[in-house]
Design a protein around this motif. Structure first.
Motif, short mmCIF file in Angstrom:
data_model
loop_
_atom_site.label_atom_id
_atom_site.label_comp_id
_atom_site.label_asym_id
_atom_site.label_seq_id
_atom_site.Cartn_x
_atom_site.Cartn_y
_atom_site.Cartn_z
N LYS A 91 0.83 -1.21 0.00
CA LYS A 91 0.00 0.00 0.00
C LYS A 91 0.86 1.25 0.00
O LYS A 91 0.54 2.23 -0.69
N TYR A 92 1.95 1.24 0.76
CA TYR A 92 2.86 2.38 0.80
C TYR A 92 3.44 2.66 -0.58
O TYR A 92 3.50 3.81 -1.02
N ARG A 93 3.84 1.63 -1.27
CA ARG A 93 4.43 1.83 -2.60
C ARG A 93 3.38 2.18 -3.65
O ARG A 93 3.67 2.91 -4.59
N ILE A 94 2.16 1.72 -3.50
CA ILE A 94 1.09 2.10 -4.42
C ILE A 94 0.75 3.57 -4.24
O ILE A 94 0.52 4.30 -5.22
N ILE A 95 0.73 4.04 -3.01
CA ILE A 95 0.47 5.47 -2.75
C ILE A 95 1.60 6.31 -3.34
O ILE A 95 1.35 7.35 -3.96
N LYS A 96 2.85 5.86 -3.17
CA LYS A 96 3.96 6.60 -3.76
C LYS A 96 3.89 6.60 -5.29
O LYS A 96 4.18 7.61 -5.93
N LEU A 97 3.47 5.48 -5.87
CA LEU A 97 3.33 5.41 -7.32
C LEU A 97 2.26 6.38 -7.81
O LEU A 97 2.44 7.07 -8.81
N ALA A 98 1.14 6.43 -7.10
CA ALA A 98 0.07 7.38 -7.46
C ALA A 98 0.57 8.82 -7.35
O ALA A 98 0.27 9.65 -8.21
N PHE A 99 1.34 9.12 -6.32
CA PHE A 99 1.91 10.45 -6.17
C PHE A 99 2.85 10.78 -7.32
O PHE A 99 2.78 11.87 -7.90
N TYR A 100 3.72 9.85 -7.67
CA TYR A 100 4.66 10.09 -8.78
C TYR A 100 3.94 10.21 -10.12
O TYR A 100 4.37 10.96 -10.99
#
Length: 157
Positions: free
Chosen positions: A108-117
Motif C-alpha cells: 500500500k505504501y508503494r502504491i500510494i507513492k506510485l500514485a503520487f509520482y
C-alpha cells in the motif's frame, strides 16, 4: 524559454525513473504474494533500489528548489522528508524474516507513492508541453480576428 524546456525535460526523466523504481518494487511484492519468488530474493531486489530511489527523490526535490519552482518543491517535500525519516530510523529496508507480516503495508505504501509520482508526472508533462510552445503551434486561429489564419499557422512550424 529554452532553459525552461531543458529543466522540465530533466524533471520528466527523473520522475520516470522514480515511477519505474516504484513499479518494480510493487511488481516484486506482487510476485512474493503469488509465491513466484522467495523472501530473500525479494528483500535483496527491493533493498538494492531503495537507497538510490531515496537519493533520486532528494535530488528531485532539491532540483525544484534550485530552479525556483516553489509549488513543485512544496509538493515533493513531504515525501522527501518521509524518506529521510525512514532512513534515519533505519526502517527503509525490508527484513527477510518479517516480510510476510508487513507485505500489505509495504504494498500500500508503494502504491500510494506510485500514485503520487504519476500525479507529478502529469504535471511535468503539461509543463513540458507548455514550455515547448506546442500549444502556440496548435492554435490555428488568429487571436485578433478569430478567423483561420493558415499562412501564420504554417510559418510556426
Amino acid at each position: 524559454m529554452a532553459w525552461d524546456l531543458v529543466l522540465w525535460l530533466i524533471a520528466f526523466s527523473i520522475d520516470m525513473a522514480l515511477v519505474a523504481s516504484n513499479f518494480y518494487q510493487i511488481l516484486c511484492l506482487s510476485d512474493l504474494e503469488a509465491d513466484y519468488i522467495n523472501p530473500y530474493d525479494l528483500s535483496s531486489r527491493i533493498n538494492s533500489v531503495v537507497v538510490p530511489e531515496f537519493v533520486l527523490q532528494g535530488v528531485f526535490s532539491a532540483f525544484f528548489l534550485l530552479t525556483w519552482h516553489w509549488f513543485m518543491f512544496l509538493m515533493t517535500l513531504p515525501i522527501t522528508c518521509y524518506n529521510m525519516m525512514l532512513y534515519i530510523k533505519r526502517k527503509h529496508l525490508i527484513d527477510v524474516t518479517e516480510v510476510f507480516r508487513f507485505l500489505d503495508i509495504e504494498k500500500k505504501y508503494r502504491i500510494i507513492k506510485l500514485a503520487f509520482y504519476l500525479f507529478i508526472f502529469i504535471i511535468v508533462v503539461v509543463r513540458v508541453i507548455a514550455a515547448s510552445g506546442v500549444s502556440s503551434m496548435l492554435s490555428v486561429y488568429n487571436s485578433k480576428t478569430e478567423e483561420l489564419d493558415m499562412h501564420s499557422f504554417f510559418l510556426e512550424f
